[in-house]
Design a protein around this motif. Structure first.
Motif: not given
Length: 536
Positions: A337, A341, A457, A462, A486-489, A491
């Motif tokens: 991960l 994350k 976040y 990363e 690099d964060a989930p969502g 972008r």
């Protein structure tokens, strides 16, 4: 010479990070809950507020020693090397531990308590030195492919030691009478064992290759790198890594500690990279994990588990949950991960569990068991799982990776000092907070957990997969953009904006460092990197 990644084949059985698990933190953390301890030192005769204050002092004095030990480590390890100072730390810990075993013999309880304070502070000096030095030592010795997993072993070692201390205290409670002083002395005697193993096994480990390069000992550095990867000093990957380390230290050799402190502010990038290790260590303590580690029997009593033995048993299960969880995270998540994350998931999970426990304790202040009590007990164990997913092992990884090589000693010494300073603060304040504001204690830690998730976040790029010498490019420009990328969502916040690829930044830096190279060649390098980044 073309760069070849170092082998990811570690020399199992010889890796230095494994020794940390033998040292652990097998202290009598929960001896405060043993009836014999309370009787011997008079805690059972104190008011609840005085008891909370004395309990906080006994636990916090060790953290005070750790704080000062961590601060002195930077200068000592920079001058004399990582390995000799680790051995010195082990010796200090052993001396303090042996004194704890004999407190009160031939003296009054009052004098015994003062000697107990001194010996815990003295042992804390050694623990602080080890905690400040092991993360950079490990990150400097192992290949980047397993660096995160190996550095995270520090937290696995901590959890293993904490778990053992829980079960040692449970065993003492079960097998010794409450009138027998061996009930609380036995845990203090047991803690000598891991210290002895640490001293013996650390003697066979190599010196840090980056410290050796900094001091011009290139042959020894090559042998140290080969030891960590299980290859030969003349191996191409070892020599390539050695050249990268030498290039990173060029013009910065053997900077004393006071110069390192000044160099920490030489640029915005360096200052940011030196600040982050201290910040993640503060966040780790702000999760409230040590509040549960040190005072879990009291917390479980608030949730309806009565009796010293029952409380210690529940605490022992809590320790097992943490060890298993952090082992699984290191095996499957930290390199899968990634750091970012894991920190986000861990912080959110911890925050929600703390808020539940605080809400339950506020609505149901009595210790009578109701159906929601079982949910709260599960929440405590889930809190441990989420801590091990993120803010348990990962701050050690991030701190060791982000700190710049040429000021690593100073930056990490300050960071670990911050860690122990706030560990001291939490240990001192937690029993007082539980006694005075009760459920507000959990709500406070819960809010901190949510805040640290937001920070990870929006502001932490990363670092997985990058060599230590390349991580500086992550913080040179567009840090927030790179972090969101690099964060989930993340972008969704950026639209079409993207950070410059690290490969391109590195190629440009190489071209600028070689002015004799033709502009055509430099241009070709840039083009090649651009094409490669687009394909990736």
């Amino acid at each position: 010479m073309p760069y070849t990644a170092p082998s990811s084949r570690p020399s199992y059985g010889r890796d230095p990070y494994r020794l940390r698990s033998l040292y652990g933190h097998v202290f009598a953390r929960n001896a405060l809950a043993l009836p014999s301890f309370k009787r011997y030192f008079g805690l059972d005769k104190l008011s609840s507020s005085a008891n909370a204050n004395l309990s906080g002092n006994i636990v916090a004095v060790l953290q005070g020693g750790c704080f000062f030990g961590a601060l002195f480590t930077g200068y000592l390890s920079s001058k004399f090397g990582r390995k000799p100072i680790l051995l010195l730390a082990g010796a200090l810990y052993m001396i303090g531990s042996v004194i704890q075993c004999i407190i009160g013999l031939g003296s009054s309880e009052a004098i015994g308590l003062r000697v107990f304070y001194f010996s815990r502070f003295f042992a804390g000096l050694g623990v602080g030195m080890v905690s400040a030095l092991v993360p950079p030592y490990v990150s400097e010795c192992v290949p980047k492919a397993i660096r995160g997993r190996c550095t995270g072993m520090v937290q696995l070692a901590n959890n293993l030691g904490i778990m053992l201390s829980f079960w040692v205290n449970y065993s003492a409670s079960l097998n010794y009478k409450s009138t027998d002083n061996m009930q609380w002395r036995m845990p203090l005697i047991i803690q000598v064992v891991p210290g002895t193993l640490f001293l013996v096994l650390m003697s066979f480990q190599p010196e840090s290759p980056r410290w050796l390069v900094e001091h011009g000992k290139y042959g020894e550095a090559a042998r140290s790198l080969a030891f960590g990867t299980g290859t030969h000093p003349e191996d191409e990957s070892v020599q390539a890594t050695l050249e990268e380390i030498k290039a990173d230290f060029e013009g910065k050799e053997q900077a004393p500690l006071y110069k390192q402190l000044a160099m920490m502010g030489e640029s915005r990038t360096t200052a940011s990279r030196c600040f982050i290790p201290s910040l993640v260590m503060f966040w780790q303590q702000a999760t409230g994990t040590n509040a549960i580690n040190y005072f879990s029997p009291t917390i479980f009593a608030h949730l309806g588990i009565s009796g010293t033995t029952s409380g210690l048993f529940a605490t022992g299960i809590y320790g097992v949950v943490k060890v298993v969880s952090v082992a699984l995270v290191l095996a499957f998540a930290v390199e899968g991960l990634g750091r970012k994350k894991c920190l986000i998931i861990g912080g959110l999970g911890q925050g929600l569990m703390m808020l539940w426990i605080g809400g339950f304790t506020g609505i149901h202040p009595s210790s009578n068991i109701v159906p929601a009590s079982y949910v709260s007990l599960v929440a405590v164990y889930l809190y441990a799982v989420f801590y091990c997913v993120g803010w348990g092992p990962l701050p050690w990884v991030v701190a060791a990776e982000v700190a710049p090589n040429h000021v690593r000693t100073a930056a990490l010494a300050i960071a670990i000092g911050i860690n122990w300073l706030f560990s001291f603060t939490v240990s001192k304040l937690t029993p007082i907070m539980l006694n005075n504001i009760k459920y507000g204690t959990y709500l406070t830690f819960g809010v901190f957990c949510l805040l640290m998730s937001l920070w990870a976040y929006f502001f932490l790029p990363e670092t997985k997969g990058y060599a230590l010498e390349d991580i500086r490019y992550l913080f040179e420009d567009d840090v927030v953009v790179r972090a969101l990328q690099d964060a989930p969502g993340g972008r969704l916040f950026l639209g079409g904006k993207r950070a410059v690829p690290v490969a391109l930044l590195k190629a440009q830096a190489v071209a600028e460092a070689q002015p004799d190279t033709s502009s055509e060649s430099a241009s070709d390098v840039g083009k090649d990197v651009k094409v490669e980044s687009c394909v990736v």
